[in-house]
Design a protein around this motif. Structure first.
Motif, PDB file in Angstrom:
ATOM      1  N   LEU A   1       0.889  -1.322   0.328  1.00 48.36           N
ATOM      2  CA  LEU A   1      -0.298   0.185  -0.137  1.00 48.36           C
ATOM      3  C   LEU A   1       1.020   1.107   0.074  1.00 48.36           C
ATOM      4  O   LEU A   1       2.319   0.904  -0.070  1.00 48.36           O
ATOM      5  N   TRP A   2       0.695   2.627  -0.255  1.00 52.91           N
ATOM      6  CA  TRP A   2       0.744   3.677  -0.190  1.00 52.91           C
ATOM      7  C   TRP A   2       0.240   4.348   0.698  1.00 52.91           C
ATOM      8  O   TRP A   2      -0.960   4.617   1.223  1.00 52.91           O
ATOM      9  N   LEU A   3       0.705   5.120   2.384  1.00 52.56           N
ATOM     10  CA  LEU A   3       0.347   5.848   2.463  1.00 52.56           C
ATOM     11  C   LEU A   3       0.524   7.814   1.887  1.00 52.56           C
ATOM     12  O   LEU A   3       1.954   7.819   1.860  1.00 52.56           O
ATOM     13  N   HIS A   4      -0.259   7.851   2.481  1.00 50.99           N
ATOM     14  CA  HIS A   4      -0.470   9.129   1.654  1.00 50.99           C
ATOM     15  C   HIS A   4      -0.966  10.241   2.528  1.00 50.99           C
ATOM     16  O   HIS A   4      -1.413  10.276   3.406  1.00 50.99           O
TER      17      HIS A   4
ATOM     18  N   GLU B   1       3.495  13.352   0.545  1.00 52.45           N
ATOM     19  CA  GLU B   1       4.775  13.013   0.435  1.00 52.45           C
ATOM     20  C   GLU B   1       3.416  11.680   0.536  1.00 52.45           C
ATOM     21  O   GLU B   1       2.584  11.478   1.350  1.00 52.45           O
ATOM     22  N   SER B   2       3.790  10.805  -0.169  1.00 49.27           N
ATOM     23  CA  SER B   2       3.459   9.311  -0.197  1.00 49.27           C
ATOM     24  C   SER B   2       4.605   8.077  -0.272  1.00 49.27           C
ATOM     25  O   SER B   2       6.355   8.538  -0.340  1.00 49.27           O
ATOM     26  N   TRP B   3       4.656   7.791   0.767  1.00 49.36           N
ATOM     27  CA  TRP B   3       5.263   6.404   1.669  1.00 49.36           C
ATOM     28  C   TRP B   3       4.945   4.737   1.527  1.00 49.36           C
ATOM     29  O   TRP B   3       4.016   5.269   1.676  1.00 49.36           O
ATOM     30  N   LYS B   4       5.829   4.182   0.947  1.00 47.91           N
ATOM     31  CA  LYS B   4       5.092   2.558   0.357  1.00 47.91           C
ATOM     32  C   LYS B   4       5.305   2.447   1.774  1.00 47.91           C
ATOM     33  O   LYS B   4       6.389   1.878   2.513  1.00 47.91           O
ATOM     34  N   ILE B   5       4.426   1.088   1.553  1.00 45.65           N
ATOM     35  CA  ILE B   5       4.064   0.560   2.739  1.00 45.65           C
ATOM     36  C   ILE B   5       4.068  -1.006   1.856  1.00 45.65           C
ATOM     37  O   ILE B   5       3.242  -1.732   1.863  1.00 45.65           O
ATOM     38  N   PRO B   6       5.345  -1.517   2.017  1.00 52.40           N
ATOM     39  CA  PRO B   6       5.638  -3.050   1.965  1.00 52.40           C
ATOM     40  C   PRO B   6       4.287  -4.115   2.809  1.00 52.40           C
ATOM     41  O   PRO B   6       3.957  -3.974   3.392  1.00 52.40           O
TER      42      PRO B   6
ATOM     43  N   SER C   1      -3.580   3.641  -0.093  1.00 45.68           N
ATOM     44  CA  SER C   1      -4.125   3.508  -1.177  1.00 45.68           C
ATOM     45  C   SER C   1      -2.868   2.500  -2.289  1.00 45.68           C
ATOM     46  O   SER C   1      -2.112   2.421  -1.454  1.00 45.68           O
ATOM     47  N   PRO C   2      -3.795   1.414  -2.446  1.00 49.66           N
ATOM     48  CA  PRO C   2      -3.167   0.916  -3.418  1.00 49.66           C
ATOM     49  C   PRO C   2      -1.873   1.111  -4.170  1.00 49.66           C
ATOM     50  O   PRO C   2      -0.972   1.004  -5.151  1.00 49.66           O
TER      51      PRO C   2
END
Length: 118
Positions: A26-29, A73-78, A109-110
């Motif tokens: 997912l992405w954390l925006h 900012e958008s951070w990747k959550i593997p 969000s995906p």
């Protein structure tokens, strides 16, 4: 909006449930701000935070410089950080922060594309 005033004491927890594991994670925006003003006498003005999902760091000692404008900012959550069922997102405003920290918007969000303003 959420406001963080006390470094080392202010935090925010969001619980969310996943019915399946997204294969690409997912992405954390986040739309946030370290409020500018009062920098006189502060050697290095900043707001620092840790962001964890299920006790694993997404961002560790993340630093924002003071501003008068929210930044996105958008951070990747593997997917390896996620689990089917109950999950927890935890944000802590860290000791050593010199400015108030504000969160205007959070979205899981995906998609890596940040949300469009409405």
């Amino acid at each position: 909006a959420w406001k963080f005033f006390m470094g080392g004491k202010s935090s925010l927890t969001f619980n969310f449930t996943l019915s399946f594991l997204p294969p690409r994670g997912l992405w954390l925006h986040v739309r946030h701000l370290a409020a500018a003003g009062g920098e006189e006498g502060i050697e290095e003005p900043k707001a620092m935070l840790d962001v964890r999902v299920n006790e694993r760091y997404v961002k560790h000692l993340h630093t924002l410089k003071p501003s008068h404008h929210f930044e996105e900012e958008s951070w990747k959550i593997p997917s390896s950080m996620l689990k089917r069922g109950a999950n927890s997102l935890f944000m802590r405003y860290l000791d050593g922060s010199t400015h108030h920290y504000w969160i205007n918007h959070l979205l899981l969000s995906p998609s890596s594309l940040p949300p469009r303003p409405t």
